[in-house]
Design a protein around this motif. Sequence first.
Motif, mmCIF file in Angstrom:
data_model
loop_
_atom_site.group_PDB
_atom_site.id
_atom_site.type_symbol
_atom_site.label_atom_id
_atom_site.label_comp_id
_atom_site.label_asym_id
_atom_site.label_seq_id
_atom_site.Cartn_x
_atom_site.Cartn_y
_atom_site.Cartn_z
ATOM 1 N N ILE A 159 0.839 -1.207 0.000
ATOM 2 C CA ILE A 159 0.000 0.000 0.000
ATOM 3 C C ILE A 159 0.869 1.251 0.000
ATOM 4 O O ILE A 159 0.644 2.195 -0.759
ATOM 5 N N GLY A 160 1.896 1.262 0.858
ATOM 6 C CA GLY A 160 2.785 2.422 0.921
ATOM 7 C C GLY A 160 3.524 2.668 -0.383
ATOM 8 O O GLY A 160 3.637 3.806 -0.841
ATOM 9 N N LEU A 161 4.020 1.595 -0.994
ATOM 10 C CA LEU A 161 4.761 1.766 -2.245
ATOM 11 C C LEU A 161 3.863 2.208 -3.389
ATOM 12 O O LEU A 161 4.282 2.993 -4.236
ATOM 13 N N VAL A 162 2.651 1.727 -3.422
ATOM 14 C CA VAL A 162 1.729 2.152 -4.477
ATOM 15 C C VAL A 162 1.392 3.633 -4.308
ATOM 16 O O VAL A 162 1.308 4.381 -5.291
ATOM 17 N N LEU A 163 1.235 4.061 -3.056
ATOM 18 C CA LEU A 163 0.929 5.473 -2.837
ATOM 19 C C LEU A 163 2.126 6.379 -3.125
ATOM 20 O O LEU A 163 1.943 7.550 -3.458
ATOM 21 N N LEU A 164 3.340 5.863 -3.015
ATOM 22 C CA LEU A 164 4.534 6.662 -3.304
ATOM 23 C C LEU A 164 4.779 6.857 -4.794
ATOM 24 O O LEU A 164 5.413 7.830 -5.193
ATOM 25 N N GLN A 165 4.296 5.937 -5.594
ATOM 26 C CA GLN A 165 4.583 5.991 -7.028
ATOM 27 C C GLN A 165 3.776 7.091 -7.699
ATOM 28 O O GLN A 165 2.667 7.411 -7.290
ATOM 29 N N HIS A 166 4.356 7.627 -8.752
ATOM 30 C CA HIS A 166 3.673 8.660 -9.541
ATOM 31 C C HIS A 166 2.759 7.987 -10.545
ATOM 32 O O HIS A 166 3.039 6.906 -11.042
ATOM 33 N N GLY A 167 1.693 8.667 -10.863
ATOM 34 C CA GLY A 167 0.792 8.178 -11.883
ATOM 35 C C GLY A 167 1.354 8.414 -13.275
ATOM 36 O O GLY A 167 2.413 9.008 -13.454
ATOM 37 N N LYS A 168 0.623 7.981 -14.283
ATOM 38 C CA LYS A 168 1.067 8.170 -15.672
ATOM 39 C C LYS A 168 1.099 9.648 -16.053
ATOM 40 O O LYS A 168 1.912 10.078 -16.850
ATOM 41 N N GLY A 169 0.238 10.449 -15.494
ATOM 42 C CA GLY A 169 0.192 11.870 -15.823
ATOM 43 C C GLY A 169 1.336 12.661 -15.227
ATOM 44 O O GLY A 169 1.594 13.790 -15.629
ATOM 45 N N ALA A 170 2.042 12.101 -14.255
ATOM 46 C CA ALA A 170 3.146 12.820 -13.624
ATOM 47 C C ALA A 170 4.365 12.891 -14.526
ATOM 48 O O ALA A 170 5.249 13.718 -14.316
ATOM 49 N N ASP A 171 4.450 12.041 -15.531
ATOM 50 C CA ASP A 171 5.608 12.040 -16.425
ATOM 51 C C ASP A 171 5.677 13.316 -17.263
ATOM 52 O O ASP A 171 6.756 13.810 -17.568
#
Length: 120
Positions: free
Chosen positions: A21-33
């Motif tokens: 859960i923590g790692l998924v919340l830390l990752q950027h979405g596709k729009g962040a690129d």
Amino acid sequence: MGGYLFSIVLTVHVLVGVGVIGLVLLQHGKGADAGAAFGSGASGSLFGASGSANFLSRTTAALATVFFITSLSLSYLGSRAVSAPSNVMERAAPAPVDAAPAPAKGASGEGDSKLNAIPK
């Protein structure tokens, strides 16, 4: 032994679940690129411009695999039949069930009529 193993696997399962859960919340979405292309500061991160995404996604995949394995282990350990009792109270025979007590007779000594149970 089985109870301890179940507790250990359950603890690992919960910790790995919280980690995923923590790692998924830390990752950027596709729009962040798109924002990173215009200099949002991702190049100054600990892992470089694309290193953090690669590291986080690989770590998430590894934790998801561990989560899957612990899920299967918990289902296997939980479905096994209980063998011998583990303490003295489980070994003791259950108390015999006595028949229902005979109904009390009224003052006149006649059966169990409710009318005879009323004091006179």
